[in-house]
Design a protein around this motif. Structure first.
Motif, PDB file in Angstrom:
ATOM      1  N   GLU A  80      51.398  -3.246 -33.499  1.00  0.00           N
ATOM      2  CA  GLU A  80      50.110  -2.700 -33.924  1.00  0.00           C
ATOM      3  C   GLU A  80      50.054  -2.758 -35.437  1.00  0.00           C
ATOM      4  O   GLU A  80      51.030  -2.448 -36.118  1.00  0.00           O
ATOM      5  N   CYS A  81      48.895  -3.178 -35.966  1.00  0.00           N
ATOM      6  CA  CYS A  81      48.726  -3.240 -37.418  1.00  0.00           C
ATOM      7  C   CYS A  81      47.235  -3.301 -37.745  1.00  0.00           C
ATOM      8  O   CYS A  81      46.387  -3.265 -36.858  1.00  0.00           O
ATOM      9  N   GLU A  92      49.671 -13.446 -28.379  1.00  0.00           N
ATOM     10  CA  GLU A  92      48.213 -13.310 -28.344  1.00  0.00           C
ATOM     11  C   GLU A  92      47.828 -11.994 -29.014  1.00  0.00           C
ATOM     12  O   GLU A  92      48.476 -10.973 -28.790  1.00  0.00           O
ATOM     13  N   SER A  93      46.780 -12.020 -29.848  1.00  0.00           N
ATOM     14  CA  SER A  93      46.328 -10.812 -30.542  1.00  0.00           C
ATOM     15  C   SER A  93      44.897 -10.465 -30.154  1.00  0.00           C
ATOM     16  O   SER A  93      44.105 -11.351 -29.819  1.00  0.00           O
ATOM     17  N   LEU A  94      44.585  -9.176 -30.218  1.00  0.00           N
ATOM     18  CA  LEU A  94      43.221  -8.725 -30.054  1.00  0.00           C
ATOM     19  C   LEU A  94      43.003  -7.497 -30.918  1.00  0.00           C
ATOM     20  O   LEU A  94      43.954  -6.802 -31.282  1.00  0.00           O
ATOM     21  N   ILE A  95      41.767  -7.274 -31.268  1.00  0.00           N
ATOM     22  CA  ILE A  95      41.406  -6.137 -32.109  1.00  0.00           C
ATOM     23  C   ILE A  95      40.647  -5.141 -31.252  1.00  0.00           C
ATOM     24  O   ILE A  95      39.674  -5.496 -30.580  1.00  0.00           O
ATOM     25  N   VAL A 114      35.427   7.486 -33.126  1.00  0.00           N
ATOM     26  CA  VAL A 114      36.343   7.145 -34.226  1.00  0.00           C
ATOM     27  C   VAL A 114      36.187   5.662 -34.530  1.00  0.00           C
ATOM     28  O   VAL A 114      36.178   4.834 -33.631  1.00  0.00           O
ATOM     29  N   GLU A 115      36.071   5.318 -35.804  1.00  0.00           N
ATOM     30  CA  GLU A 115      36.019   3.921 -36.235  1.00  0.00           C
ATOM     31  C   GLU A 115      37.309   3.601 -36.985  1.00  0.00           C
ATOM     32  O   GLU A 115      37.446   3.898 -38.166  1.00  0.00           O
ATOM     33  N   ARG A 116      38.274   3.035 -36.288  1.00  0.00           N
ATOM     34  CA  ARG A 116      39.534   2.617 -36.913  1.00  0.00           C
ATOM     35  C   ARG A 116      40.111   1.464 -36.087  1.00  0.00           C
ATOM     36  O   ARG A 116      40.962   1.652 -35.219  1.00  0.00           O
ATOM     37  N   SER A 117      39.630   0.284 -36.364  1.00  0.00           N
ATOM     38  CA  SER A 117      40.081  -0.892 -35.625  1.00  0.00           C
ATOM     39  C   SER A 117      41.535  -1.185 -35.937  1.00  0.00           C
ATOM     40  O   SER A 117      42.000  -1.030 -37.073  1.00  0.00           O
ATOM     41  N   ARG A 118      42.249  -1.628 -34.912  1.00  0.00           N
ATOM     42  CA  ARG A 118      43.658  -1.996 -35.063  1.00  0.00           C
ATOM     43  C   ARG A 118      43.888  -3.316 -34.346  1.00  0.00           C
ATOM     44  O   ARG A 118      43.261  -3.604 -33.322  1.00  0.00           O
ATOM     45  N   LYS A 119      44.796  -4.112 -34.875  1.00  0.00           N
ATOM     46  CA  LYS A 119      45.180  -5.357 -34.220  1.00  0.00           C
ATOM     47  C   LYS A 119      46.390  -5.078 -33.346  1.00  0.00           C
ATOM     48  O   LYS A 119      47.383  -4.499 -33.792  1.00  0.00           O
ATOM     49  N   TRP A 120      46.305  -5.484 -32.092  1.00  0.00           N
ATOM     50  CA  TRP A 120      47.402  -5.370 -31.136  1.00  0.00           C
ATOM     51  C   TRP A 120      47.867  -6.779 -30.816  1.00  0.00           C
ATOM     52  O   TRP A 120      47.069  -7.617 -30.407  1.00  0.00           O
ATOM     53  N   THR A 121      49.129  -7.051 -31.021  1.00  0.00           N
ATOM     54  CA  THR A 121      49.680  -8.373 -30.769  1.00  0.00           C
ATOM     55  C   THR A 121      50.678  -8.271 -29.629  1.00  0.00           C
ATOM     56  O   THR A 121      51.683  -7.546 -29.733  1.00  0.00           O
TER      57      THR A 121
END
Length: 132
Positions: free
Chosen positions: A83-84, A104-107, A117-124
């Protein structure tokens, strides 16, 4: 000692006692004592974040990321989830793990699921030798 120094321990569910996390503070020798099937971690994102200095691989926290990558390479879990920040480039992970994993990554954002809550995170997601 800090998290990335020799001798740091944390509770181990397998052995039901504290186990040493890192065999050595050097990235290429870092390892744990236990085998695992899944590795889930969020690494410091200030080197890519809008809020941070955006130094990327030149940032001070990048060494912690490299130790985490070394841990994955040594232990080779079947599934890895990182997560980042969404600004962290996919190439940073792919260049270090694509020889071992399908990646594979998704946001995702909590608001995608109805949370206010607005705090997008990238999950790989990384899986060994096959696509899910």
């Amino acid at each position: 000692p800090g998290n990335f120094e020799d001798g740091f321990e944390a509770f181990c569910a397998k052995h039901e006692c504290p186990c040493q996390l890192w065999g050595c503070a050097e990235e290429d020798q870092a390892h744990s004592q236990c085998e695992i099937d899944i590795f889930i971690a969020g690494f410091t994102c200030k080197d890519w974040s809008i809020i941070g200095k955006r130094l990327g691989e030149d940032g001070l926290s990048f060494k912690a990321f490299l130790v985490m990558i070394a841990e994955v390479r040594v232990r080779r879990p079947k599934i890895v989830i990182f997560e980042c920040t969404p600004l962290q480039p996919d190439a940073v992970i792919k260049s270090r793990l694509q020889d071992l994993y399908f990646i594979e990554s998704l946001i995702l954002c909590p608001s995608d699921f109805g949370w206010p809550v607005e705090r997008s995170r990238k999950w790989t997601l990384q899986t060994t030798n096959y696509k899910l």
